[in-house]
Each structure stands twice: as C-alpha cells, then as structure tokens.
Design an enzyme around this catalytic site. Sequence first.
Site, PDB file in Angstrom:
ATOM      1  N   GLU A   1      -6.412   4.496   8.416  1.00 31.61           N
ATOM      2  CA  GLU A   1      -6.210   5.919   8.123  1.00 31.61           C
ATOM      3  C   GLU A   1      -7.465   6.542   7.530  1.00 31.61           C
ATOM      4  O   GLU A   1      -7.742   7.724   7.746  1.00 31.61           O
ATOM      5  CB  GLU A   1      -4.987   6.085   7.203  1.00 31.61           C
ATOM      6  CG  GLU A   1      -3.698   5.839   7.986  1.00 31.61           C
ATOM      7  CD  GLU A   1      -2.527   5.332   7.172  1.00 31.61           C
ATOM      8  OE1 GLU A   1      -2.572   5.388   5.924  1.00 31.61           O
ATOM      9  OE2 GLU A   1      -1.549   4.863   7.795  1.00 31.61           O
TER      10      GLU A   1
ATOM     11  N   ASN B   1       0.863  -1.182   0.000  1.00 31.10           N
ATOM     12  CA  ASN B   1       0.000   0.000   0.000  1.00 31.10           C
ATOM     13  C   ASN B   1       0.897   1.229   0.000  1.00 31.10           C
ATOM     14  O   ASN B   1       1.534   1.529   1.004  1.00 31.10           O
ATOM     15  CB  ASN B   1      -0.881  -0.049   1.261  1.00 31.10           C
ATOM     16  CG  ASN B   1      -1.676   1.231   1.480  1.00 31.10           C
ATOM     17  OD1 ASN B   1      -1.778   2.076   0.597  1.00 31.10           O
ATOM     18  ND2 ASN B   1      -2.250   1.359   2.669  1.00 31.10           N
ATOM     19  N   TRP B   2       0.942   1.901  -1.143  1.00 30.89           N
ATOM     20  CA  TRP B   2       1.836   3.060  -1.246  1.00 30.89           C
ATOM     21  C   TRP B   2       1.275   4.304  -0.547  1.00 30.89           C
ATOM     22  O   TRP B   2       1.967   5.310  -0.441  1.00 30.89           O
ATOM     23  CB  TRP B   2       2.121   3.375  -2.722  1.00 30.89           C
ATOM     24  CG  TRP B   2       3.105   2.428  -3.364  1.00 30.89           C
ATOM     25  CD1 TRP B   2       3.678   1.323  -2.791  1.00 30.89           C
ATOM     26  CD2 TRP B   2       3.637   2.517  -4.692  1.00 30.89           C
ATOM     27  NE1 TRP B   2       4.527   0.719  -3.691  1.00 30.89           N
ATOM     28  CE2 TRP B   2       4.525   1.427  -4.862  1.00 30.89           C
ATOM     29  CE3 TRP B   2       3.449   3.400  -5.766  1.00 30.89           C
ATOM     30  CZ2 TRP B   2       5.224   1.207  -6.054  1.00 30.89           C
ATOM     31  CZ3 TRP B   2       4.141   3.178  -6.954  1.00 30.89           C
ATOM     32  CH2 TRP B   2       5.025   2.097  -7.088  1.00 30.89           C
ATOM     33  N   LYS B   3       0.007   4.248  -0.153  1.00 28.60           N
ATOM     34  CA  LYS B   3      -0.642   5.406   0.494  1.00 28.60           C
ATOM     35  C   LYS B   3      -0.480   6.652  -0.394  1.00 28.60           C
ATOM     36  O   LYS B   3      -0.483   6.523  -1.616  1.00 28.60           O
ATOM     37  CB  LYS B   3      -0.077   5.601   1.908  1.00 28.60           C
ATOM     38  CG  LYS B   3      -0.118   4.296   2.717  1.00 28.60           C
ATOM     39  CD  LYS B   3       0.167   4.476   4.178  1.00 28.60           C
ATOM     40  CE  LYS B   3       0.087   3.116   4.868  1.00 28.60           C
ATOM     41  NZ  LYS B   3       0.254   3.204   6.328  1.00 28.60           N
TER      42      LYS B   3
ATOM     43  N   SER C   1       4.009  -2.334  10.186  1.00 28.72           N
ATOM     44  CA  SER C   1       5.471  -2.392  10.362  1.00 28.72           C
ATOM     45  C   SER C   1       6.094  -3.719   9.948  1.00 28.72           C
ATOM     46  O   SER C   1       7.058  -4.166  10.568  1.00 28.72           O
ATOM     47  CB  SER C   1       5.849  -2.030  11.811  1.00 28.72           C
ATOM     48  OG  SER C   1       5.480  -0.694  12.098  1.00 28.72           O
TER      49      SER C   1
ATOM     50  N   GLY D   1       3.009  -1.166   4.180  1.00 32.60           N
ATOM     51  CA  GLY D   1       3.038   0.244   3.796  1.00 32.60           C
ATOM     52  C   GLY D   1       4.446   0.667   3.412  1.00 32.60           C
ATOM     53  O   GLY D   1       4.912   0.441   2.298  1.00 32.60           O
ATOM     54  N   GLY D   2       5.156   1.256   4.366  1.00 32.15           N
ATOM     55  CA  GLY D   2       6.465   1.852   4.103  1.00 32.15           C
ATOM     56  C   GLY D   2       7.429   0.949   3.343  1.00 32.15           C
ATOM     57  O   GLY D   2       8.097   1.400   2.394  1.00 32.15           O
TER      58      GLY D   2
ATOM     59  N   GLU E   1      -4.753  -5.160  10.933  1.00 31.94           N
ATOM     60  CA  GLU E   1      -3.718  -4.141  11.106  1.00 31.94           C
ATOM     61  C   GLU E   1      -3.942  -3.404  12.422  1.00 31.94           C
ATOM     62  O   GLU E   1      -4.762  -2.474  12.485  1.00 31.94           O
ATOM     63  CB  GLU E   1      -3.773  -3.130   9.963  1.00 31.94           C
ATOM     64  CG  GLU E   1      -3.557  -3.734   8.598  1.00 31.94           C
ATOM     65  CD  GLU E   1      -3.035  -2.708   7.609  1.00 31.94           C
ATOM     66  OE1 GLU E   1      -1.917  -2.880   7.131  1.00 31.94           O
ATOM     67  OE2 GLU E   1      -3.744  -1.719   7.362  1.00 31.94           O
TER      68      GLU E   1
ATOM     69  N   GLY F   1       3.095   2.043  10.726  1.00 33.97           N
ATOM     70  CA  GLY F   1       4.054   3.134  10.558  1.00 33.97           C
ATOM     71  C   GLY F   1       4.850   3.470  11.803  1.00 33.97           C
ATOM     72  O   GLY F   1       5.521   4.509  11.849  1.00 33.97           O
TER      73      GLY F   1
ATOM     74  N   HIS G   1      -9.205   0.958   5.549  1.00 35.76           N
ATOM     75  CA  HIS G   1      -7.898   1.172   6.193  1.00 35.76           C
ATOM     76  C   HIS G   1      -8.081   2.113   7.388  1.00 35.76           C
ATOM     77  O   HIS G   1      -8.887   3.039   7.348  1.00 35.76           O
ATOM     78  CB  HIS G   1      -6.913   1.766   5.184  1.00 35.76           C
ATOM     79  CG  HIS G   1      -5.506   1.766   5.693  1.00 35.76           C
ATOM     80  ND1 HIS G   1      -5.056   2.702   6.600  1.00 35.76           N
ATOM     81  CD2 HIS G   1      -4.473   0.935   5.456  1.00 35.76           C
ATOM     82  CE1 HIS G   1      -3.791   2.422   6.892  1.00 35.76           C
ATOM     83  NE2 HIS G   1      -3.408   1.366   6.211  1.00 35.76           N
TER      84      HIS G   1
HETATM   85  P1  PGA Z   1       3.338   0.148   7.528  1.00 30.72           P
HETATM   86  O1  PGA Z   1       1.814   0.364   7.020  1.00 30.72           O
HETATM   87  O2  PGA Z   1       3.811  -1.127   6.878  1.00 30.72           O
HETATM   88  O3  PGA Z   1       4.076   1.354   7.014  1.00 30.72           O
HETATM   89  O4  PGA Z   1       3.288   0.055   8.987  1.00 30.72           O
HETATM   90  C1  PGA Z   1       0.945  -0.721   6.948  1.00 30.72           C
HETATM   91  C2  PGA Z   1      -0.384  -0.271   6.413  1.00 30.72           C
HETATM   92  O5  PGA Z   1      -0.851   0.810   6.774  1.00 30.72           O
HETATM   93  O6  PGA Z   1      -1.001  -1.002   5.618  1.00 30.72           O
END
Ligand code: PGA
Length: 248
Positions: free
Chosen positions: A93, A9-11, A207, A228-229, A161, A167, A91
């Site tokens: 967020e 997920n590149w957000k 993470s 994500g990251g 998650e 993150g 998600h």
């Molecule tokens: P992260 O994000 O790997 O940067 O913790 C995970 C996500 O939000 O899907």
Amino acid sequence: MRKKLAAGNWKMNGTSAALEELSALAALHPAPGVEVLICPPATLLSRAADCRGPIAIGAQECHPENSGAHTGDLSAAMLADAGASHVIVGHSERRTDHGETDALIQAKASAATASGLIAVICIGETLAERESGATNTVLATQLLGSVPDDATPTTTVIAYEPVWAIGTGVTPTLDQITETHGFIRATLASRFGTEAAEGFRLLYGGSVKPGNATDIFALPNVDGALVGGASLKAQDFSAIITALEAAT
Ligand code: PGA
C-alpha cells in the site's frame, strides 16, 4: 530454529478504543509460544506500548533519515522512543499509494536497524505480474533492492504478500505459497549464504484468517503471518496465534 511470528498490521484503523482489543489479546496470550507483534497506527504507539503485555509493538512505516525538515514524517528513532521494537517497510500500500521504490525501502530498513528496530520488509507481485509469469523476477528484484546488504535474521523479517491477496479474501493456493517461499529462501541463500538464509523468518501475508491459518502454517518456509483485517479483533487474531502455536 526460527521463532514463529504472528504480526498484525492495523493499517489506518483504530482510535483509543482499539487499545481494548490489544489488552484483550494480551490477556488471551499471557505467555505466547510464538512471537506476537501488533502494528497500530503511530498515534497509538506509546499507549499501546503501555498495555501490550507480552506482545511486541511495531510501527507501519518510517522515514529514512533520523531527523530534519520532513513535515509529517516520523523517524525510526522516534518510533523506538515511542515504544516500537519493529517497523513494517515496503508494504504494497505504501509502494502504490506513495510511490515508494526499492531503494527508498532499503534506506528505511537501514534506518530502522540503526535505531534498533527490526525491519519487516514486504515484497509481493501484482496479479498481472503473476499471470504473466513474472512473479519470481519481481520478487528477486524487490528482495535485492529492498533488503540491505548487511541484513541479518536478527535485524530483518521478510513478508511475502501477493498484492492481489491483500484485503481481497483470495489467497494463493498452498502449492503457490510453498513454491514462492522456497524461491524467496533460495534467493536469500544466493545473496547471504545458506546458513544466514536459513535464519530469516518468512511471513506470508494476504487474507490470512482463522479459517485458513492452519493450512498455511503447515507449509515449509512459512514462519508466521502478517495479518491485516483479521488482526483488528482480538478473538480473530487470537485464533491465528493459536494456529501458529499448534504448528510449531
Ligand atoms: P489482509 O492484509 O490480511 O487484510 O489481507 C494483509 C496486509 O496487508 O498485511
């Protein structure tokens, strides 16, 4: 047998130059032994679809309706038309930043399925909820409210998650992940029956890095990851894909 899935997920990251990372990833995994999915920002979807190789492309969000007066929103049909085969819904967020409710997320997941997209439905507790012992109650409520009644393992992937792991560089203990994924599987069984529940893929997210992926993927009921990251760089995500392949 559940096919393992490594989802990135590149957000809200990436302009045209980021497509080079996608091309590099496709070159590193010409025929991955697991499913690989990248969800770039919507602005890159159609170009990502052109250079994806064997990697599936997904969106990060969709509107529950097919078309209409919804300025700035994108429907599942539009995302499919742009080359997406999957869409992330719910998600944390989006739940936090946009106040998305379980009912809205369920409607989005249904819209995704109606347009032929696989819905990756995210659930997860906050740190306060975990510390107060409410994790299972929160997850059961989110599962019940966000997952459509007609969801099947073909149409739907569940991503666990924990909000406090996203993150932050902090992950739950391996025992906590095992326990929680087992609870999610059991909750799906009580709603959809044991056989269907066994088919749903359960991703862990929060993470995930090359350094912890192998341990996490060795756990029961972990069928992959939502990353994500560490999905932004082909080398990092490639190491995670390799760890998942080794775990199968
Ligand atoms: P992260 O994000 O790997 O940067 O913790 C995970 C996500 O939000 O899907």
